[in-house]
Write an enzyme that holds these catalytic residues in place. Structure first.
Site: not given
Ligand code: CDP
Ligand code: MG
Length: 132
Positions: A9, A49, A112, A115, A126
């Site tokens: 990212k 997203y 973070n 991805h 994807e």
């Molecule tokens: O990336 P991952 O699958 O672990 O998490 P997700 O629940 O699919 O969320 C996608 C992305 O949204 C995360 O990797 C974060 O960059 C962002 N995110 C955020 O900004 N705040 C949150 N509370 C949860 C996710």
């Molecule tokens: Mg995810």
């Protein structure tokens, strides 16, 4: 053999961590079968997203993901989808296990570092989206 989709990212690219992250990927036995640096438009980030469209973090997330270049990755390994999620660590770097990429390089729950697809079907979609 399975292929999953990953992204380095914008925060990690800006911090100069591409090399270190790729080193971890290769050390963990993934074969990199696709790699492309790309600056996402806001529209492409929003489409990527789309599943999170109703979430409160969607606007910030898509702005952040289009704020600088990313590295898109196709990663091959037995059980790649699950294995890559493990190497990445938990979504929130503060809760991620020691040694995971998010623990090492993630700034916060949004920025973070990486991805990873969450299931085989998601990985297929994807991968097709980034490597048509
Ligand atoms: O990336 P991952 O699958 O672990 O998490 P997700 O629940 O699919 O969320 C996608 C992305 O949204 C995360 O990797 C974060 O960059 C962002 N995110 C955020 O900004 N705040 C949150 N509370 C949860 C996710
Ligand atoms: Mg995810």
């Amino acid at each position: 053999m399975e292929t999953t989709f990953g992204v380095i990212k914008p925060d990690a690219v800006a911090a100069g961590k591409i090399g270190e992250i790729i080193k971890i990927i290769e050390k963990n036995g993934f074969k990199i079968v696709g790699l492309r640096m790309e600056r996402l438009s806001l529209e492409k980030a929003q489409k990527f997203y789309e599943v999170h469209k109703a979430r409160p973090f969607y606007n910030d997330l898509t702005k952040y993901m289009s704020s600088g270049p990313i590295v898109a990755l196709a990663l091959e390994k037995e059980g790649a989808v699950k294995a890559w999620r493990q190497v990445m660590g938990a979504t929130n770097p503060a809760e991620a296990e020691e040694g995971t990429i998010r623990k090492l390089y993630g700034e916060n729950i949004e920025r973070n570092a990486v991805h990873g697809s969450d299931a085989l079907e998601t990985a297929k979609a994807e991968l097709a989206f980034f490597f048509p």
